[in-house]
Every structure is written in structure tokens, then in C-alpha cells.
Write a protein that holds these residues in place. Structure first.
Motif, PDB file in Angstrom:
ATOM      1  N   ALA A  62       0.862  -1.191   0.000  1.00 30.80           N
ATOM      2  CA  ALA A  62       0.000   0.000   0.000  1.00 30.80           C
ATOM      3  C   ALA A  62       0.891   1.232   0.000  1.00 30.80           C
ATOM      4  CB  ALA A  62      -0.934   0.004   1.213  1.00 30.80           C
ATOM      5  N   PHE A  63       1.057   1.844  -1.180  1.00 30.08           N
ATOM      6  CA  PHE A  63       1.930   3.016  -1.280  1.00 30.08           C
ATOM      7  C   PHE A  63       1.680   3.712  -2.615  1.00 30.08           C
ATOM      8  CE2 PHE A  63       6.600   4.612  -1.415  1.00 30.08           C
ATOM      9  CZ  PHE A  63       6.210   5.830  -0.883  1.00 30.08           C
ATOM     10  N   THR A  64       1.368   4.985  -2.559  1.00 31.85           N
ATOM     11  CA  THR A  64       1.207   5.818  -3.749  1.00 31.85           C
ATOM     12  C   THR A  64       2.101   7.034  -3.614  1.00 31.85           C
ATOM     13  OG1 THR A  64      -1.082   5.096  -4.079  1.00 31.85           O
ATOM     14  CG2 THR A  64      -0.418   7.146  -5.151  1.00 31.85           C
ATOM     15  N   ASN A  65       2.850   7.339  -4.678  1.00 31.15           N
ATOM     16  CA  ASN A  65       3.789   8.449  -4.617  1.00 31.15           C
ATOM     17  C   ASN A  65       3.958   9.038  -6.012  1.00 31.15           C
ATOM     18  OD1 ASN A  65       5.437  10.222  -3.310  1.00 31.15           O
ATOM     19  ND2 ASN A  65       7.167   8.842  -3.121  1.00 31.15           N
ATOM     20  N   VAL A  66       4.695  10.139  -6.093  1.00 35.39           N
ATOM     21  CA  VAL A  66       4.915  10.835  -7.357  1.00 35.39           C
ATOM     22  C   VAL A  66       6.382  10.678  -7.755  1.00 35.39           C
ATOM     23  CG1 VAL A  66       4.857  13.044  -8.559  1.00 35.39           C
ATOM     24  CG2 VAL A  66       3.075  12.482  -6.907  1.00 35.39           C
ATOM     25  N   ASP A  67       6.623  10.237  -8.982  1.00 31.99           N
ATOM     26  CA  ASP A  67       7.969  10.091  -9.532  1.00 31.99           C
ATOM     27  C   ASP A  67       8.397  11.440 -10.118  1.00 31.99           C
ATOM     28  OD1 ASP A  67      10.303   9.429 -10.768  1.00 31.99           O
ATOM     29  OD2 ASP A  67       9.495   7.783 -11.959  1.00 31.99           O
ATOM     30  N   LEU A  68       9.083  12.250  -9.305  1.00 33.43           N
ATOM     31  CA  LEU A  68       9.437  13.607  -9.735  1.00 33.43           C
ATOM     32  C   LEU A  68      10.458  13.618 -10.865  1.00 33.43           C
ATOM     33  CD1 LEU A  68       9.609  15.505  -6.308  1.00 33.43           C
ATOM     34  CD2 LEU A  68       7.795  15.536  -8.008  1.00 33.43           C
ATOM     35  N   ARG A  69      11.173  12.539 -11.077  1.00 31.09           N
ATOM     36  CA  ARG A  69      12.144  12.509 -12.171  1.00 31.09           C
ATOM     37  C   ARG A  69      11.480  12.224 -13.514  1.00 31.09           C
ATOM     38  NH1 ARG A  69      17.337  11.669 -14.080  1.00 31.09           N
ATOM     39  NH2 ARG A  69      17.490  10.032 -15.656  1.00 31.09           N
ATOM     40  N   ASN A  70      10.524  11.300 -13.530  1.00 33.74           N
ATOM     41  CA  ASN A  70       9.967  10.852 -14.804  1.00 33.74           C
ATOM     42  C   ASN A  70       8.541  11.325 -15.074  1.00 33.74           C
ATOM     43  OD1 ASN A  70      12.205   9.078 -15.723  1.00 33.74           O
ATOM     44  ND2 ASN A  70      11.738   7.972 -13.838  1.00 33.74           N
ATOM     45  N   ALA A  71       7.731  11.474 -14.036  1.00 40.21           N
ATOM     46  CA  ALA A  71       6.335  11.879 -14.240  1.00 40.21           C
ATOM     47  C   ALA A  71       5.892  12.740 -13.064  1.00 40.21           C
ATOM     48  CB  ALA A  71       5.435  10.655 -14.375  1.00 40.21           C
ATOM     49  N   PRO A  72       6.361  14.005 -13.007  1.00 40.23           N
ATOM     50  CA  PRO A  72       6.149  14.834 -11.807  1.00 40.23           C
ATOM     51  C   PRO A  72       4.710  15.235 -11.535  1.00 40.23           C
ATOM     52  CG  PRO A  72       7.170  16.100 -13.578  1.00 40.23           C
ATOM     53  CD  PRO A  72       7.188  14.686 -14.021  1.00 40.23           C
ATOM     54  N   ALA A  73       3.794  14.982 -12.458  1.00 40.33           N
ATOM     55  CA  ALA A  73       2.410  15.414 -12.245  1.00 40.33           C
ATOM     56  C   ALA A  73       1.453  14.253 -12.049  1.00 40.33           C
ATOM     57  CB  ALA A  73       1.938  16.265 -13.429  1.00 40.33           C
TER      58      ALA A  73
ATOM     59  N   LEU B  99      17.696  20.625  -9.436  1.00 41.88           N
ATOM     60  CA  LEU B  99      19.063  20.262  -9.812  1.00 41.88           C
ATOM     61  C   LEU B  99      19.079  19.308 -11.005  1.00 41.88           C
ATOM     62  CD1 LEU B  99      20.577  19.757  -6.251  1.00 41.88           C
ATOM     63  CD2 LEU B  99      20.692  21.788  -7.686  1.00 41.88           C
ATOM     64  N   GLY B 100      17.987  19.279 -11.732  1.00 31.80           N
ATOM     65  CA  GLY B 100      17.927  18.480 -12.951  1.00 31.80           C
ATOM     66  C   GLY B 100      17.672  17.011 -12.715  1.00 31.80           C
ATOM     67  N   ALA B 101      17.266  16.617 -11.494  1.00 36.13           N
ATOM     68  CA  ALA B 101      17.018  15.212 -11.165  1.00 36.13           C
ATOM     69  C   ALA B 101      18.214  14.338 -11.540  1.00 36.13           C
ATOM     70  CB  ALA B 101      15.740  14.705 -11.837  1.00 36.13           C
ATOM     71  N   ALA B 102      19.437  14.863 -11.328  1.00 36.06           N
ATOM     72  CA  ALA B 102      20.655  14.126 -11.682  1.00 36.06           C
ATOM     73  C   ALA B 102      20.807  12.888 -10.810  1.00 36.06           C
ATOM     74  CB  ALA B 102      21.867  15.036 -11.518  1.00 36.06           C
ATOM     75  N   ARG B 103      21.381  11.840 -11.399  1.00 32.52           N
ATOM     76  CA  ARG B 103      21.581  10.567 -10.699  1.00 32.52           C
ATOM     77  C   ARG B 103      23.045  10.422 -10.299  1.00 32.52           C
ATOM     78  NH1 ARG B 103      19.852   6.672 -15.241  1.00 32.52           N
ATOM     79  NH2 ARG B 103      20.831   8.356 -16.409  1.00 32.52           N
ATOM     80  N   GLN B 104      23.307  10.557  -8.996  1.00 32.67           N
ATOM     81  CA  GLN B 104      24.642  10.318  -8.469  1.00 32.67           C
ATOM     82  C   GLN B 104      24.729   8.860  -8.029  1.00 32.67           C
ATOM     83  OE1 GLN B 104      25.288  13.252  -5.373  1.00 32.67           O
ATOM     84  NE2 GLN B 104      26.373  14.565  -6.798  1.00 32.67           N
ATOM     85  N   VAL B 105      25.830   8.186  -8.379  1.00 35.05           N
ATOM     86  CA  VAL B 105      25.948   6.753  -8.124  1.00 35.05           C
ATOM     87  C   VAL B 105      27.299   6.432  -7.497  1.00 35.05           C
ATOM     88  CG1 VAL B 105      24.419   6.194 -10.055  1.00 35.05           C
ATOM     89  CG2 VAL B 105      26.902   6.264 -10.426  1.00 35.05           C
ATOM     90  N   THR B 106      27.405   5.234  -6.977  1.00 32.82           N
ATOM     91  CA  THR B 106      28.695   4.643  -6.630  1.00 32.82           C
ATOM     92  C   THR B 106      28.770   3.267  -7.290  1.00 32.82           C
ATOM     93  OG1 THR B 106      27.798   3.716  -4.573  1.00 32.82           O
ATOM     94  CG2 THR B 106      28.900   5.846  -4.433  1.00 32.82           C
ATOM     95  N   TYR B 107      30.003   2.800  -7.507  1.00 30.68           N
ATOM     96  CA  TYR B 107      30.225   1.536  -8.207  1.00 30.68           C
ATOM     97  C   TYR B 107      30.973   0.543  -7.317  1.00 30.68           C
ATOM     98  CZ  TYR B 107      29.163   3.880 -12.698  1.00 30.68           C
ATOM     99  OH  TYR B 107      28.559   4.553 -13.733  1.00 30.68           O
ATOM    100  N   THR B 108      30.870  -0.709  -7.682  1.00 34.58           N
ATOM    101  CA  THR B 108      31.747  -1.717  -7.092  1.00 34.58           C
ATOM    102  C   THR B 108      33.195  -1.346  -7.393  1.00 34.58           C
ATOM    103  OG1 THR B 108      31.483  -3.015  -9.115  1.00 34.58           O
ATOM    104  CG2 THR B 108      30.093  -3.615  -7.248  1.00 34.58           C
TER     105      THR B 108
END
Length: 738
Positions: free
Chosen positions: A604-615, A716-725
Motif C-alpha cells: 500500500a503506497f502511492t507516490n509521485v515520480d518527480l524525475r519521470n512523471a512529476p504530475a 538540480l535536474g534530477a541528476a543521478r549520483q551513483v557509486t560503483y563496485t
């Protein structure tokens, strides 16, 4: 130093001799492991809980030197280190919040003392006796923030006889390390014992920076200028630990532990994934590197300091045992980095965190001779933390003023200033009971009455948007996590158990978000059925567990309009299976395997994907929990043999993890596919002697995979900061016992 040819040549040279070697030991049984996971001394195979125990010395030989290495050796566990915050996950539950004000779902303990600060807990493991990983809710014994499990790191103890060791390790990327200890009696009567341990680490880093040595001005006027580092993911750390232990008579002991850790380097690499439309592209026509081992950084620094003090008392009281621990921990972490990953002055971020932990635990445990075994305790914790976050960025004018061009920066740039102080207090009384009805059947129960409170003094300032304010939220909660269960021993070397547990995780402050109310607490109810057995005259051991956990108001990390926030998912469910097995078919060969299967999903969870579908609100019911894999497999093989007067071991460990997502929306742009990591190690030592040689190869297949992903706000442009193995790494070490 090129270690790959050396390692290959050594392996080829040793292979013929090792193939003809005799068995190293006549003991073909799997070793019994003594643990303290239930706050009393028990044997792992006869403890009715899902626990993985790892030997500190064996971990060091294999190159497992951090939390990220350890959790891959236990079913349904994982680790990330998003933007410097330690994020342990057990059975799909962990620390989802990287800012101050939240709590982890896996409780971390060092020598029995709770570690609250997650920004400085991924420090070095050294001179470690054992690491215990407890899976499933541990609310009765381990408190408010163990809804997923608990991890306890146990230091090696002072010894009654003189012992000393010094070691040196050299590896790829100019890695050089040394670790050692001196331990023994400090007086003629042996009543006072001491142990001093040290470790230092240096490495150039695994991520190359094309901008190395270049000077850069500030992103916004008035900010600091920087010099680009040569490498990221470099390392420069020092760790010391001193212990004193005195006998109190009647087998009583009092132990004092003091530790110091300091880290000063360029910090971890946090690359930004390139997007077709991004702020660097729009404003400056530049983009990030596509090579995960190359990051454009105009400046990065990382400073961490941790000081600890701990007093531990063990005292017989009649036939019972009184245990008490008093701990103090102060940490400070300062980190600044180029958070856009390009050669343009786009975004820089800074985190400054200072924390003080104070805790007390006292419990009295009965002896083991009676049918009723009990443990009664009280505990108190005070945690104070200050965090200040600074983000300076250039954003397109059109992001702020609709209709304006996207290729012109907002005049003066945008600065985000947020943070404040959080005060957390917790006190509890707890009881753990075990009643033996007969030699086969026992009843189990545990209960904790806990009260938590949090209050914060927070601020937020985004001058470009005319936002400035302060907040003073506070709240408190009383909880009663606990468990009931039954244990059955149908035959010698065989154990079955069932346990129903309830866990509680404190509410949280979105520090700097200025939310009027705290995030609601997280609650879990879990049922677990387990089975442990030995077979083939203890040449083999097997443990299995099935579980089903239902979460209410699960705390989840969200992308906010301006900052990362914490929210509640109404309900979630995790069903799973875990298997751990070891087999010694030959005197010289030991095989091990672990399997974790889960069905982790939101119910049970409803939310808004601000990166892909903000509305558009998205109902994520039935989708896979963020950070949780459905499958995890570990397999290992160790060969031990002797030729002439030398003993040798060869070991291979392979860990495979199924697909997982970094958000609840399960979108392809926040996904990591299944991958595996292969680690190899070898040791050589005399049958009777003082020296030891070892070598290891980490990530032998040079696998590259995301270990964390943080999505920035739309501003901030919904940028994706990551880390790697980490990439493939080689090391050769030697130690000498005095």
C-alpha cells in the motif's frame, strides 16, 4: 608495482606442490563457533536465530576489511555507502536516509555499544575477533532500530600471555597497509592485561580524474576555490585502539577500550550519470565521462575523525552474571565534492556533521544450570548531532522563471543552505527468557519497554527563491517490541525453532526540510521458522529459515522538490527463505554456500515520480522494494594442505546478487541488473613458526555495477549520483608473530 604477473607466477609455481600436498589437519569436523549474539555465550549451531558469524582473522586474510565486504557473506544482506552514509540492509530493510534525523533499520554495535552516527560508521575493521550478523527483527535485545536485523563487531581481547604481531600489505594502485598489535600481562601477577592495536592505510585511488591539478574558482561568488585531485576513491587513514583489562576476583573483569580513527583523503567517487538533457549540457555544452573509473572533479576532500571510549564490566553475582557497558563516541565528518562531474562550474556540495553518542547498558543474566534462564536489563542512550549542508549550483533561468530560456543561467546561481541540530534520547528495560520444559522442548520470550524522543532545531535558506525559515519539531514514542517462540531438539546436533517477533523504528526528523511533524515510526511483525543440523559426523552443517514480515509505515527516502526527504510507505511485505551450509568432504577441502530468496514488495503506497512523471501519482503496490534483491547466492571453497614443513590454503568466494532498484517506481533509469563478484585468496605459513604470507584478488572478474544511486531534486535536474563496485584489486601481505 604490478602484482598481476607476480600473483599468476606464484600460483603456477605452487600448483604442482600443492596438488601433492598432504592434508593440513586430521580434524575433519566443521568448527563450532561461539557467539554472544544473545548477550550471553552460546554456540552458533544451538542458538534459535538466523545468525552469520565471521572470524576476524579469516576476514583479514581474504581481504574483507570493511562492512561492504562482510555483508555479501550473509544471505539477504547488502551494503551501500551513499554520499558517505553507511547503509546496511538485512532482509530488504536498512538505512534509507543519508541525512541526519533518521535512523537505520539495521542496528550497528561495536563491542556491544550502539553506534548512532551513520556518517562515520564505515571505518576500518582491524584486530577484529568476530563479526556477528543477526537477521530479522531484534527489538527485544537490540532495541528500537533493529527492524531488519543487527550487526555486532567484536574486537580481539587482551591476552594473559605475551603476544604480538606486525603485518605489511602491498597492492594495486600503490596500496600499502600495516596492521599489528601487542598484548599481554602488564604486571608480575598477571592481574592487569593490555592490548594495543594499530592500522594505517594508504592508496592512490581507483578512479582517475582528467582535471588533476587544475585550479577552479567557486560555483557562486564568495565560495571557495579548489584544486582538482589526481584520484578519487583514494585512501589515507590511521586507526589506534588501546585496551586495559583487570581481574576483579571470582572471574570478574573490568575492561577499558579507547580508540581513535582519522581519515584524510579526496574521498569516494560519486559520478553522475549522463542524461540527454541536463544542466551541464544546457548551460555549458559539457557532459560527464562515460567511463565509470573516470570522473571529472574540480575539487574533492574528505575528513573523518572518530574518538571512542568504552568501559565493560563482567561480575559474578552469586550464580548469576552482571554485565555493564558505558560508552562514549564523538565523530566529525566533513566532505566537499564536485557534484556535477564535468569540467564546468555547475554544482558543488558540502556536508559537515558532528555527533556525540553516550550510552549505558546494564543487565543481569542467570546461570545455565536451571530450567529457567533469564536476562534482565536496562539501557539508556543520548545522541546529539549537528549537520550543515551546502549546495552551490547554476540552474537554467527557465527552471525558475517559466518561459525563459534554458540556455541562460539564473543570475548569481542558487545556493541551498540547510541543516540544524537533532537531539535523540532513548531509555528501555528489557527481559529475555528461556524455559526448558524437558531436554527436547523450550519456550522462548523477550520484551522491551522503550521510550524514544527527538527534537530538532533546523533551518533552511534558499535565497534565490526567497525561502528562509527555521523549525523546532519534536515528538516522543513508547514502544514494546518483543518476541515469543519455541525451540525443539529432536536429536543430538539438531534444532528446530519458531519465533514471532515485533520490531519498532523511531520516528524521524527531515532535518532542514521544515516539515511541521516528524515522520511516523516504522513497525514490523515477523514470523520465522528455522532449522539447524549437523550431519556426516559433523563433516557438514546446515541452517535454514523461512520468514514473513509485514511492515507498517515503512520509512522510505524520497526525491523532494528542493531536498531529499523521508516519508512513510503505508504497508509492505517481505517473504523469504535463507540457507547456509558448510561441508568438509575431505580433510583438505571445505565447501560453503548461502542462499537468500525474498519477495519484497509494497502492499500500500502511492507516490509521485518527480524525475519521470512529476504530475502523475503512481500506485506502486506490488512493486519490488527499493534496494532489495529477490535472490542472493554465495558459494565458497577452501583447500588446505601441507607440503614439507609448510601449510597452505587456497580459497575462492563468489557472491551473486539479483536485480534491484533504487526507487519504489522500479524504472529502468534506476535499476541495477544481476551481477556477481569473485574473490580469491591464498595463505602460506610454516607448520611451526611465526611468519605468514597471504595474497588476495578482489573482484577478479573486474565486474562493474551500481552499489548506490541518489536522485537529486528537479531544481538540480534530477541528476543521478551513483557509486560503483571497486575494480579488480591485487594485494600481497606478510605478518610476523613475536
Amino acid at each position: 608495482m604490478k602484482l598481476k604477473p607476480i600473483a599468476l607466477a606464484a600460483a603456477l609455481a605452487l600448483a604442482p606442490a600443492l596438488a601433492q600436498a598432504q592434508a593440513a589437519s586430521e580434524n575433519v569436523q566443521i568448527e563450532r563457533v561461539v557467539i554472544t549474539a544473545e548477550r550471553r555465550v552460546t554456540v552458533l549451531d544451538t542458538t534459535p536465530a538466523a545468525i552469520t558469524a565471521l572470524s576476524g582473522s579469516r576476514l583479514a586474510e581474504r581481504g574483507d576489511t570493511g562492512l561492504a565486504d562482510l555483508v555479501m557473506l550473509s544471505p539477504n544482506t547488502s551494503f551501500t555507502n551513499g554520499q558517505g552514509a553507511t547503509q546496511l540492509f538485512v532482509r530488504g530493510i536498512g538505512n534509507v536516509f543519508i541525512l541526519a534525523g533518521g535512523d537505520p533499520g539495521v542496528a550497528l554495535y561495536a563491542d556491544g555499544a550502539y553506534v548512532s552516527d551513520q556518517t562515520s560508521s564505515n571505518t576500518a575493521l582491524f584486530d577484529t575477533q568476530r563479526v556477528e550478523i543477526l537477521r530479522g527483527p531484534q527489538g527485544a535485545l537490540y532495541g528500537r532500530n533493529a527492524t531488519g536485523g543487527a550487526v555486532n563487531i567484536i574486537s580481539a581481547l587482551p591476552t594473559s600471555t605475551f603476544q604480538a604481531r606486525a603485518g605489511l600489505l602491498l597492492g594495486s594502485d600503490k596500496r600499502r597497509e600495516s596492521e599489528g598489535f601487542v598484548s599481554g600481562p602488564l604486571g608480575a601477577d598477571g592481574g592487569l592485561q593490555g592490548r594495543f592495536s594499530y592500522q594505517f592505510k594508504e592508496a592512490d585511488g581507483t578512479t582517475r580524474n582528467p582535471l588533476a591539478g587544475q585550479s577552479a574558482g567557486p560555483v557562486m561568488a564568495g565560495g571557495p576555490s579548489t584544486v582538482a585531485p589526481k584520484r578519487l576513491d583514494d585512501q589515507s587513514s590511521r586507526a589506534l585502539r588501546a585496551q586495559l583489562q583487570t581481574s576483579l576476583g571470582g572471574n570478574g573483569t573490568l575492561r577499558f577500550v579507547a580508540g581513535h580513527y582519522r581519515e584524510s583523503d579526496a574521498g569516494m567517487s560519486v559520478p553522475v550519470l549522463a542524461d540527454p538533457v541536463s544542466i551541464p549540457v544546457l548551460l555549458f555544452g559539457v557532459t560527464q565521462s562515460s567511463d565509470p573509473r573516470v570522473v571529472k572533479s574540480q575539487g574533492s576532500s574528505n575528513r573523518v575523525e572518530v574518538n571512542t571510549a568504552l568501559a565493560l564490566l563482567e561480575l559474578p553475582v552469586g550464580s548469576n552474571t552482571l554485565s555493564a557497558s558505558l560508552s562514549w563516541r564523538r565523530s566529525k565528518a566533513d566532505r566537499v565534492w564536485d557534484s556535477d562531474g564535468t569540467e564546468a562550474l555547475v554544482t558543488s556540495s558540502g556536508f559537515s556533521t558532528g555527533s556525540t553518542d553516550k550510552s549505558l547498558d546494564v543487565h543481569l543474566a542467570s546461570d545455565e544450570s536451571s530450567a529457567l534462564q533469564w536476562l534482565l536489563g536496562v539501557t539508556a542512550l543520548q545522541f546529539d548531532q549537528r549537520q550543515d549542508i551546502t549546495i552551490s549550483t547554476q540552474v537554467p533561468l527557465g527552471f525558475v522563471v517559466p518561459g525563459q530560456p534554458l540556455t541562460v543561467p539564473f543570475p548569481g546561481g542558487v545556493g541551498f543552505l540547510l541543516g540544524g541540530v537533532v537531539h535523540a534520547c532513548s531509555s528501555a528495560a528489557y527481559v529475555d527468557l528461556r524455559y526448558a520444559l524437558n531436554p527436547q522442548w523450550s519456550l522462548l520470550a523477550g520484551l522491551r519497554v522503550n521510550h524514544d524522543s527527538k527534537r530538532a532545531d533546523e533551518y533552511q535558506n534558499i535565497a534565490a527563491f526567497g525561502l528562509a525559515g527555521t523549525g523546532h519539531p519534536s515528538d516522543g514514542w513508547t514502544s514494546t517490541p518483543g518476541s515469543v517462540g519455541v525451540e525443539y531438539k529432536p536429536a543430538a546436533g539438531m534444532l528446530a525453532y519458531a519465533r514471532l517477533a515485533h520490531g519498532f523504528k523511531s520516528g524521524a526528523v527531515n532535518l532542514g526540510a521544515l516539515q511541521p511533524e516528524l515522520v511516523k515510526p516504522e513497525k514490523v511483525s515477523s514470523i520465522e521458522l528455522g532449522f539447524k543440523t549437523e550431519f556426516l559426523e559433523r563433516r557438514g552443517v546446515l541452517s535454514a529459515a523461512v520468514f514473513s514480515s509485514r511492515y507498517t509505515d515503512m520509512q522510505v527516502s524520497q526525491v523532494g522538490q528542493a531536498t531529499t526527504i523521508l516519508a512513510n510507505a503505508s504497508a509492505a511485505r517481505i517473504d523469504g527463505l535463507e540457507l547456509e551450509a558448510a561441508l568438509r568432504p575431505l580433510q583438505s577441502l571445505t565447501l560453503s554456500a548461502g542462499l537468500g530468496l525474498m519477495d519484497p514488495k509494497y502492499t500500500a503506497f502511492t507516490n509521485v515520480d518527480l524525475r519521470n512523471a512529476p504530475a502523475t501519482p503512481v500506485d506502486v503496490r506490488g512493486r519490488q522494494l527499493a534496494q532489495a534483491s529477490k535472490q542472493q547466492v554465495t558459494v565458497g571453497a577452501e583447500w588446505a594442505g601441507r607440503f614439507d614443513s609448510l601449510r597452505a590454503t587456497l580459497r575462492a568466494d563468489y557472491s551473486w546478487r539479483g536485480r534491484y532498484f533504487f526507487t519504489e517506481f522500479n524504472t529502468a533509469d534506476a535499476e541495477q541488473g544481476a551481477y556477481g563478484l569473485l574473490n580469491l585468496s591464498a595463505t602460506l605459513r610454516p607448520a611451526e613458526g611465526h611468519w605468514k604470507l597471504w595474497a588476495h584478488v578482489r573482484n577478479a572478474g573486474n565486474t562493474t555495477a551500481f552499489t548506490s544511486m541518489s536522485i537529486a531534486s528537479p531544481v538540480l535536474g534530477a541528476a543521478r549520483q551513483v557509486t560503483y563496485t571497486a575494480p579488480r584489486q591485487f594485494a600481497i601481505g606478510a605478518s610476523y608473530d613475536f
